[in-house]
Design a protein around this motif. Structure first.
Motif, PDB file in Angstrom:
ATOM      1  N   LYS A  52      45.830  41.142  32.977  1.00 41.26           N
ATOM      2  CA  LYS A  52      44.912  42.629  32.668  1.00 41.26           C
ATOM      3  C   LYS A  52      43.756  43.025  33.404  1.00 41.26           C
ATOM      4  O   LYS A  52      43.604  44.012  33.682  1.00 41.26           O
ATOM      5  N   THR A  53      43.882  42.501  35.137  1.00 47.81           N
ATOM      6  CA  THR A  53      43.439  42.587  36.142  1.00 47.81           C
ATOM      7  C   THR A  53      43.828  42.840  37.204  1.00 47.81           C
ATOM      8  O   THR A  53      43.481  43.408  38.100  1.00 47.81           O
ATOM      9  N   GLU A  54      45.466  42.920  36.943  1.00 45.00           N
ATOM     10  CA  GLU A  54      46.423  43.144  37.832  1.00 45.00           C
ATOM     11  C   GLU A  54      45.805  45.046  38.559  1.00 45.00           C
ATOM     12  O   GLU A  54      45.431  44.601  39.755  1.00 45.00           O
ATOM     13  N   HIS A  55      45.068  45.428  38.158  1.00 48.54           N
ATOM     14  CA  HIS A  55      44.705  47.156  39.068  1.00 48.54           C
ATOM     15  C   HIS A  55      43.710  47.503  38.982  1.00 48.54           C
ATOM     16  O   HIS A  55      43.354  48.139  39.338  1.00 48.54           O
ATOM     17  N   ARG A  56      42.301  46.790  38.165  1.00 46.55           N
ATOM     18  CA  ARG A  56      41.218  46.181  38.531  1.00 46.55           C
ATOM     19  C   ARG A  56      41.001  46.183  39.631  1.00 46.55           C
ATOM     20  O   ARG A  56      39.992  46.717  40.143  1.00 46.55           O
ATOM     21  N   LEU A  57      41.367  44.889  39.869  1.00 48.71           N
ATOM     22  CA  LEU A  57      40.845  44.321  41.054  1.00 48.71           C
ATOM     23  C   LEU A  57      41.621  45.100  42.342  1.00 48.71           C
ATOM     24  O   LEU A  57      43.063  44.928  42.354  1.00 48.71           O
ATOM     25  N   ASP A  58      40.760  44.510  43.299  1.00 50.65           N
ATOM     26  CA  ASP A  58      42.425  44.738  44.763  1.00 50.65           C
ATOM     27  C   ASP A  58      42.754  43.706  45.177  1.00 50.65           C
ATOM     28  O   ASP A  58      42.277  42.365  44.557  1.00 50.65           O
ATOM     29  N   ASN A  59      43.149  42.910  45.932  1.00 48.77           N
ATOM     30  CA  ASN A  59      43.454  41.628  46.705  1.00 48.77           C
ATOM     31  C   ASN A  59      43.162  41.010  46.796  1.00 48.77           C
ATOM     32  O   ASN A  59      42.483  39.306  46.293  1.00 48.77           O
ATOM     33  N   ILE A  60      41.729  40.604  47.708  1.00 44.03           N
ATOM     34  CA  ILE A  60      40.969  40.053  48.011  1.00 44.03           C
ATOM     35  C   ILE A  60      39.790  39.714  46.130  1.00 44.03           C
ATOM     36  O   ILE A  60      39.843  38.561  46.286  1.00 44.03           O
ATOM     37  N   GLU A  61      39.704  40.574  45.432  1.00 49.32           N
ATOM     38  CA  GLU A  61      38.908  40.563  44.662  1.00 49.32           C
ATOM     39  C   GLU A  61      39.701  39.814  43.262  1.00 49.32           C
ATOM     40  O   GLU A  61      38.992  38.719  42.480  1.00 49.32           O
ATOM     41  N   ALA A  62      41.114  39.762  43.968  1.00 46.02           N
ATOM     42  CA  ALA A  62      42.137  39.105  42.645  1.00 46.02           C
ATOM     43  C   ALA A  62      41.536  37.767  42.612  1.00 46.02           C
ATOM     44  O   ALA A  62      42.188  36.589  42.080  1.00 46.02           O
ATOM     45  N   ASN A  63      41.264  37.118  44.246  1.00 46.60           N
ATOM     46  CA  ASN A  63      41.967  36.083  45.002  1.00 46.60           C
ATOM     47  C   ASN A  63      40.475  35.461  44.663  1.00 46.60           C
ATOM     48  O   ASN A  63      40.136  33.754  44.211  1.00 46.60           O
ATOM     49  N   LEU A  64      39.213  35.905  44.786  1.00 50.00           N
ATOM     50  CA  LEU A  64      38.203  35.381  44.365  1.00 50.00           C
ATOM     51  C   LEU A  64      38.224  35.070  42.910  1.00 50.00           C
ATOM     52  O   LEU A  64      37.676  34.272  42.055  1.00 50.00           O
ATOM     53  N   HIS A  65      38.829  36.301  41.924  1.00 48.69           N
ATOM     54  CA  HIS A  65      39.020  35.763  40.342  1.00 48.69           C
ATOM     55  C   HIS A  65      40.121  34.690  40.169  1.00 48.69           C
ATOM     56  O   HIS A  65      39.309  33.871  39.557  1.00 48.69           O
ATOM     57  N   ILE A  66      40.884  34.409  40.534  1.00 51.94           N
ATOM     58  CA  ILE A  66      41.580  33.246  40.397  1.00 51.94           C
ATOM     59  C   ILE A  66      41.156  32.124  40.435  1.00 51.94           C
ATOM     60  O   ILE A  66      41.021  31.023  39.609  1.00 51.94           O
TER      61      ILE A  66
END
Length: 206
Positions: A144-158
């Motif tokens: 659900k966060t795939e398009h909300r976050l960029d690559n760095i944010e997605a890695n920080l999210h995980i």
């Protein structure tokens, strides 16, 4: 996370393959092939806009006499939201999957220092929201966060979700096995080897 990308970084290769609009500053003879949209002329005239890959731009000096890097529209679109402190609703993943790293590469070529301020303020405004969703989301909601976050944010999210899950387990004492550090284990192995060698010396005949 690609804060200091190395030569074999796949993410860094993806970023540097991106095309960037550049304005020609001087007449470049026999360089018309760089403009794929116009094959009628062999030369590049001053003022023409061409799209060049980022890996090529990186090899040029910042104040080179041939091209001026244009600020991509994605950063101009975010600029208004940054001024209004409303960046949390922006889907950076749709604007550019490598929003921060792409901007970091372009910052030296931005004479007005706009891109640097934009990526700094964008992350500063979004970091609290990133912490909140990392605490509230679980692995099943990553898509659900795939398009909300960029690559760095997605890695920080995980990474944030994993850290939060470990913290919750620790609070609930559901995973209370304390592991010995590598330094202590190595020290214990050395002590065993020394004790074993001492016993061999004592047991050996004179």
């Amino acid at each position: 996370m690609n804060y200091f990308p190395h030569y074999y970084s796949i993410e860094d290769i993806f970023v540097t393959q991106e095309k960037v609009e550049c304005r020609v500053n001087t007449r470049l003879q026999r360089m018309g092939f760089l403009d794929a949209g116009d094959s009628q002329t062999d030369h590049l005239e001053p003022g023409r806009i061409v799209n060049l890959p980022l890996w090529y731009i990186k090899e040029l000096k910042v104040n080179n006499a041939y091209f001026t890097v244009c600020i991509p529209e994605i950063y101009k679109n975010v600029h208004k939201a940054v001024c209004e402190a409303e960046t949390t609703h922006i889907e950076l993943g749709r604007l550019h999957p490598y929003f921060y790293e792409f901007g970091r590469y372009l910052t030296p070529y931005d004479s007005n220092h706009v891109i640097g301020r934009i990526i700094f303020e964008t992350l500063r405004q979004r970091v609290r929201h990133l912490l909140d969703i990392s605490k509230n989301d679980d692995q099943s909601r990553i898509s659900k966060t795939e398009h909300r976050l960029d690559n760095i944010e997605a890695n920080l999210h995980i990474a944030g979700m994993k850290t939060n899950a470990q913290y919750v387990k620790w609070l609930q004492m559901s995973n209370n096995n304390i592991c010995i550090s590598e330094l202590v284990e190595e020290h214990q192995r050395k002590r065993l080897r020394v004790d074993h060698s001492d016993k061999q010396i004592e047991s050996s005949p004179p």
